[in-house]
Design a protein around this motif. Structure first.
Motif, PDB file in Angstrom:
ATOM      1  N   ARG A  95       4.411  -1.885  -8.672  1.00 47.64           N
ATOM      2  CA  ARG A  95       5.544  -1.603  -7.781  1.00 47.64           C
ATOM      3  C   ARG A  95       6.301  -0.339  -8.179  1.00 47.64           C
ATOM      4  N   TRP A  96       5.872   0.313  -9.250  1.00 44.61           N
ATOM      5  CA  TRP A  96       6.592   1.485  -9.738  1.00 44.61           C
ATOM      6  C   TRP A  96       5.793   2.774  -9.507  1.00 44.61           C
ATOM      7  N   SER A  97       4.892   2.796  -8.554  1.00 44.06           N
ATOM      8  CA  SER A  97       4.036   3.971  -8.352  1.00 44.06           C
ATOM      9  C   SER A  97       4.758   5.042  -7.538  1.00 44.06           C
ATOM     10  N   SER A  98       4.087   6.156  -7.342  1.00 38.38           N
ATOM     11  CA  SER A  98       4.625   7.230  -6.502  1.00 38.38           C
ATOM     12  C   SER A  98       4.364   6.975  -5.027  1.00 38.38           C
ATOM     13  N   LYS A  99       3.729   5.868  -4.699  1.00 41.59           N
ATOM     14  CA  LYS A  99       3.404   5.462  -3.324  1.00 41.59           C
ATOM     15  C   LYS A  99       2.312   6.343  -2.712  1.00 41.59           C
ATOM     16  N   MET A 100       1.618   7.115  -3.538  1.00 42.32           N
ATOM     17  CA  MET A 100       0.534   7.954  -3.036  1.00 42.32           C
ATOM     18  C   MET A 100      -0.807   7.242  -3.162  1.00 42.32           C
ATOM     19  N   ILE A 101      -1.627   7.382  -2.139  1.00 39.60           N
ATOM     20  CA  ILE A 101      -3.032   6.972  -2.202  1.00 39.60           C
ATOM     21  C   ILE A 101      -3.808   8.274  -2.116  1.00 39.60           C
ATOM     22  N   HIS A 102      -4.205   8.779  -3.255  1.00 36.47           N
ATOM     23  CA  HIS A 102      -4.644  10.179  -3.295  1.00 36.47           C
ATOM     24  C   HIS A 102      -6.126  10.330  -3.591  1.00 36.47           C
ATOM     25  N   GLY A 103      -6.605  11.502  -3.265  1.00 34.66           N
ATOM     26  CA  GLY A 103      -8.024  11.790  -3.378  1.00 34.66           C
ATOM     27  C   GLY A 103      -8.463  12.387  -4.693  1.00 34.66           C
ATOM     28  N   GLY A 104      -7.596  12.388  -5.701  1.00 37.04           N
ATOM     29  CA  GLY A 104      -8.024  12.793  -7.032  1.00 37.04           C
ATOM     30  C   GLY A 104      -8.119  14.287  -7.253  1.00 37.04           C
ATOM     31  N   LEU A 105      -7.289  15.065  -6.546  1.00 43.31           N
ATOM     32  CA  LEU A 105      -7.357  16.516  -6.688  1.00 43.31           C
ATOM     33  C   LEU A 105      -7.108  16.958  -8.127  1.00 43.31           C
ATOM     34  N   ARG A 106      -6.192  16.284  -8.795  1.00 44.67           N
ATOM     35  CA  ARG A 106      -5.876  16.648 -10.166  1.00 44.67           C
ATOM     36  C   ARG A 106      -7.088  16.472 -11.084  1.00 44.67           C
TER      37      ARG A 106
END
Length: 499
Positions: A62-73
């Protein structure tokens, strides 16, 4: 019979059954990965119980950045396999499992004086590689548009708070975004229950063995054994306390919650480069309720792991400094109405936690399977890998994972004639929620009504005001909002006892 009594009776009945039977799989931890493991195992036809010492999504999920990301980093670090896995899992959430909770969102990287043309070119190259991963993961462009460069004027329409002096424009990219990370976990857990898993909160695992676990009912203090052919330890940053063979080095990620109206007119999210870092950015995330989240720090944490991490004032100062470096009007400390921190369960390694790989790991020995690492985006794959190992190590008769094709609760077509806010939060269940909202229309806070709290008690396993304010809704992120909502929340709980 009232809703609270029904919840208590159901829980008591489930606890008795769990204590009497021998399960195929016991899952410890009901964050995204643990709830995902319960769904994965139950949907393979195995008998499953999943427990948590607190509540659904009580910990890191519940403490995430709320991003569902594609792993660019990860691409920038050469971790192509991790980036591809992220892109695949993002596509599954967008297309199939949670399209009601996950959608594309635009992000700007402002081209300020501090961003050189060479750096901008490198970032845009990374964005294009990320778009290639989107294509490789077969996520259609209609769900996730490609990157582009914007003029300074267009940039200011999406982010009028930016300092226009020296602004050359922005790089626009798109990524997945969760409306609410805790609601994702609730949906996973409810879907697991629909497939036969017994999902039990306030049950603390005191000790794991190859034959199950010693468990304490946190509501009554009673201790009992749960027998299982295999145990999946998905306790996140607390996993090492249950499995001494797993060594973790938690990393703290802090977010600020800015008061409504602090960044007026901000439509897009922003990636703000952190000075002195080549590939790290602070995130600025406008919310539907008018708040803005600003994160994300990445600091190693030593010592005992707290239930709820504290936010150091140093993190607040650091994030405000980065944010104010690109704004026309400075954000003061007084505009920070709340803050939260999550601890990532990273495997112990040398060096800065920001540089530790986000690959997840599955460790198995003596009937205990522990899954750690990873990130919210890849929870489903982490759960699948953990259950694969559990099935193999315990020689369980089970088919292959099906969860990439199982829609979560609420993922069906959105009904017409309901307020858009309800459709965004509840998906295909919005019409049923709307009926309760019409019966109990009083607002509790942030536009959320008593009817929605009643829904959470009746259908989402909420047991007390903390469940309602801090996880089924996010009113509790700001103490003043929580305090204002508390009397009405208690009235709802009392009413469900009387009705």
């Amino acid at each position: 019979m009232d809703d609270s009594s029904l919840n208590a009776r159901r829980r008591s009945r489930e606890l008795r059954r769990v204590a009497e039977e021998r399960l195929d799989v016991l899952v410890v931890g009901l964050g995204a990965t643990g709830a995902g493991a319960a769904l994965d195992a139950a949907s393979r036809g195995l008998s499953v119980a999943a427990i948590d010492a607190h509540d659904l999504a009580f910990g890191t999920s519940r403490w995430s950045s709320k991003m569902i990301h594609g792993g660019l980093r990860y691409l920038a670090k050469g971790q192509v396999d991790v980036a591809y896995e992220s892109a695949v899992e993002r596509g599954i959430l967008l297309r199939t499992t949670a399209p009601h909770l996950v959608a594309a969102h635009p992000y700007l990287l402002p081209l300020t004086k501090g961003v050189s043309r060479r750096q901008a070119a490198l970032v845009m190259s990374g964005y294009r590689l990320g778009d290639g991963l989107r294509a490789a993961a077969r996520t259609p462009r209609r769900l996730l548009p490609g990157p582009t460069r914007l003029s300074a004027a267009r940039t200011r329409t999406l982010a009028p708070v930016l300092d226009g002096d020296g602004l050359r424009g922005a790089l626009l990219s798109w990524d997945g975004r969760l409306l609410d990370d805790a609601r994702l976990v609730v949906a996973i857990a409810r879907t697991a229950a629909a497939h036969g898993a017994r999902v039990l909160t306030r049950c603390r695992a005191l000790r794991l063995t190859g034959q199950g676990a010693l468990v304490r009912d946190e509501l009554t203090g009673e201790e009992f054994d749960v027998r299982a052919r295999v145990v999946i330890n998905a306790a996140g940053v607390w996993a090492g306390g249950l499995d001494p063979e797993v060594k973790l080095r938690p990393s703290r990620g802090t977010h600020l919650v800015l008061t409504q109206g602090t960044l007026p007119g901000l439509i897009a999210g922003m990636h703000v480069p952190i000075p002195g870092e080549t590939n790290r950015f602070a995130l600025v995330l406008p919310q539907r309720d008018g708040r803005v989240y600003v994160g994300l720090t990445d600091e190693p944490v030593d010592g005992p792991v707290p239930d709820v991490p504290e936010v150091p004032e140093e993190d607040v100062r650091t994030l405000l400094e980065v944010l104010n470096g690109v704004l026309e009007t400075q954000v003061t400390r007084e505009a920070v109405s709340g803050a939260y921190a999550g601890l990532r369960p990273l495997l112990a390694a040398d060096g800065n936690t920001a540089d530790i790989s986000r690959r997840h790991a599955v460790v198995s020995h003596d009937g205990i399977v522990t899954v750690v690492g990873g990130k919210l985006t890849t929870y489903r794959r982490m759960a699948e890998d953990a259950v694969d190992e559990a099935v193999s190590s315990a020689k369980l008769p089970a088919r292959r994972s099906r969860t990439r094709k199982i829609p979560l609760v609420g993922a069906g077509p959105r009904p017409s004639g309901v307020p858009p806010r309800l459709a965004e939060r509840y998906g295909s269940e919005a019409a049923a929620v709307h009926e309760l909202v019409k019966a109990y229309p009083e607002e509790v806070g942030l536009g959320i009504t008593e009817g929605e709290l009643v829904w959470s008690v009746r259908h989402e396993g909420a047991l007390d005001e903390g469940d309602l304010l801090d996880r089924r809704t996010r009113i509790g992120l700001v103490k003043q909002d929580r305090d204002r909502a508390l009397p009405a929340t208690r009235d709802v709980l009392d009413r469900t006892t009387r009705d």
